[in-house]
Design a protein around this motif. Structure first.
Motif, PDB file in Angstrom:
ATOM      1  N   ALA A  16      33.706  44.091  39.475  1.00 27.65           N
ATOM      2  CA  ALA A  16      33.147  43.632  38.205  1.00 27.65           C
ATOM      3  C   ALA A  16      31.930  44.467  37.821  1.00 27.65           C
ATOM      4  O   ALA A  16      31.765  44.852  36.661  1.00 27.65           O
ATOM      5  N   LEU A  17      31.087  44.779  38.823  1.00 24.70           N
ATOM      6  CA  LEU A  17      29.905  45.605  38.546  1.00 24.70           C
ATOM      7  C   LEU A  17      30.306  46.976  38.024  1.00 24.70           C
ATOM      8  O   LEU A  17      29.786  47.457  37.021  1.00 24.70           O
ATOM      9  N   ARG A  54      35.954  38.079  47.826  1.00 26.02           N
ATOM     10  CA  ARG A  54      34.815  37.868  46.948  1.00 26.02           C
ATOM     11  C   ARG A  54      33.962  39.137  46.756  1.00 26.02           C
ATOM     12  O   ARG A  54      33.599  39.490  45.660  1.00 26.02           O
ATOM     13  N   THR A  97      35.603  41.578  44.470  1.00 23.99           N
ATOM     14  CA  THR A  97      35.562  41.134  43.066  1.00 23.99           C
ATOM     15  C   THR A  97      34.222  41.488  42.449  1.00 23.99           C
ATOM     16  O   THR A  97      34.154  42.001  41.337  1.00 23.99           O
ATOM     17  N   TYR A  98      33.154  41.198  43.210  1.00 29.02           N
ATOM     18  CA  TYR A  98      31.801  41.470  42.711  1.00 29.02           C
ATOM     19  C   TYR A  98      31.631  42.949  42.420  1.00 29.02           C
ATOM     20  O   TYR A  98      31.187  43.339  41.341  1.00 29.02           O
ATOM     21  N   ARG A 135      22.657  30.612  40.746  1.00 31.44           N
ATOM     22  CA  ARG A 135      23.570  29.786  41.535  1.00 31.44           C
ATOM     23  C   ARG A 135      23.762  28.401  40.934  1.00 31.44           C
ATOM     24  O   ARG A 135      24.766  27.748  41.170  1.00 31.44           O
ATOM     25  N   VAL A 152      31.676  31.565  46.562  1.00 33.68           N
ATOM     26  CA  VAL A 152      32.743  31.120  47.446  1.00 33.68           C
ATOM     27  C   VAL A 152      32.861  32.133  48.577  1.00 33.68           C
ATOM     28  O   VAL A 152      32.850  33.336  48.332  1.00 33.68           O
ATOM     29  N   THR A 191      23.992  35.351  37.030  1.00 29.37           N
ATOM     30  CA  THR A 191      23.790  35.450  38.471  1.00 29.37           C
ATOM     31  C   THR A 191      23.230  34.180  39.108  1.00 29.37           C
ATOM     32  O   THR A 191      23.311  34.055  40.318  1.00 29.37           O
ATOM     33  N   ILE A 199      27.296  26.011  41.367  1.00 25.45           N
ATOM     34  CA  ILE A 199      28.379  26.952  41.089  1.00 25.45           C
ATOM     35  C   ILE A 199      28.229  28.152  41.996  1.00 25.45           C
ATOM     36  O   ILE A 199      28.496  29.271  41.624  1.00 25.45           O
TER      37      ILE A 199
END
Lengths: 168, 103
Positions: free
Chosen positions: A94-95, A87, A90-91, A24, A82, A22, A79
């Motif tokens: 994924a979770l 986005r 996606t988060y 940055r 975006v 997680t 990193i």
């Protein structure tokens, strides 16, 4: 005592893993990775695999983390997220997938492995001698293949660099 | 008092899932590779826990772990070399921008 140690180490490993995926800044990620890999080394020693514990410290905490840090140094550490409409999804996806995966595996473990499975009676063959014997007799072919893989990785890395230098 | 095998397995499943989350959610190639390393390490904990609890007098489990470690090291070296090479040509290692093969 061992249980408390395990729980404390597990907590450190999990927190470091969450920090790894997680944070940055890639440098922070790499340093969390160092903590995580060091905890793994302690787990290996607790599991009586002392050789693997030492190798873990040398290869992962030593070589791989340093390699990551060098690359981060070369191409910059930001990193961060975006900004795009995809986005957020996606988060979330994924979770959900990660949580489902843990639930699935946990269920499988709970159903198939009895909780009172303890260390088998015989002394563990954790020493370097036993590993070396197995590695150079029974597992000689996989050992040679692994050396071939490392050679291929080395040649690949060097070849990429030469190509990049030619383009300059 | 010994630690139950299931604790190791559940811990490594959780670590594997965190790595999976990292691979799926991050867009930076280095962050994705870090997630992959996390997953490979979780697998190694699993292998060694099974070795210790099920077949402690057979070193095969440790040999497996060593091979996994070798593959992880080779993968990290080649992957990072590729990222540097991509960065030199595209000035970015965001995987959303690497769409040259997109039809």
């Amino acid at each position: 005592m061992a249980l408390l140690l395990f729980l404390a180490l597990a907590l450190v490993a999990l927190l470091a893993a969450v920090g790894m995926v997680t944070s940055r800044n890639a440098v922070h990620s790499a340093l969390f990775m160092l903590v995580n890999f060091a905890v793994y080394a302690i787990f290996y020693i607790m599991l009586n695999a002392q050789f693997l514990g030492v190798v873990q410290v040398i290869v992962y905490a030593g070589a791989i983390v340093v390699l990551f840090l060098f690359v981060v140094m070369l191409i910059g550490g930001e990193i961060g997220a975006v900004r795009s409409s995809l986005r957020r999804y996606t988060y979330a996806a994924a979770l959900i997938l990660g949580a489902l995966f843990v639930a699935m595996i946990g269920l499988g473990i709970a159903q198939t492995i009895s909780t009172d499975q303890t260390v088998a009676g015989a002394p563990a063959a954790g020493g370097v001698e036993a590993i070396g014997m197995a590695l150079f007799t029974t597992y000689l072919l996989p050992f040679e293949l692994a050396s071939l893989l490392l050679l291929a990785g080395m040649v690949g890395g060097v070849a990429r660099r030469y190509k990049a230098l030619d383009e300059d | 008092m010994t630690i139950p095998l299931t604790w190791y397995l559940i811990l490594s499943a959780a670590l594997f899932a965190i790595g999976l989350f990292g691979v799926l959610a991050r867009r930076n190639a280095i962050a994705i590779l870090i997630g992959v390393e996390l997953m490979l390490n979780a697998v190694n904990v699993n292998i060694l826990a099974f070795w210790r609890y099920i077949r402690p007098d057979d070193p095969s489990g440790q040999v497996f772990a060593i091979i996994v470690l070798t593959v992880a090291a080779a993968e990290a070296a080649v992957g990072l070399a590729l990222f540097i090479s991509i960065y030199r040509t595209r000035r970015s290692i965001n995987v959303d921008h690497l769409d040259a093969l997109k039809g």
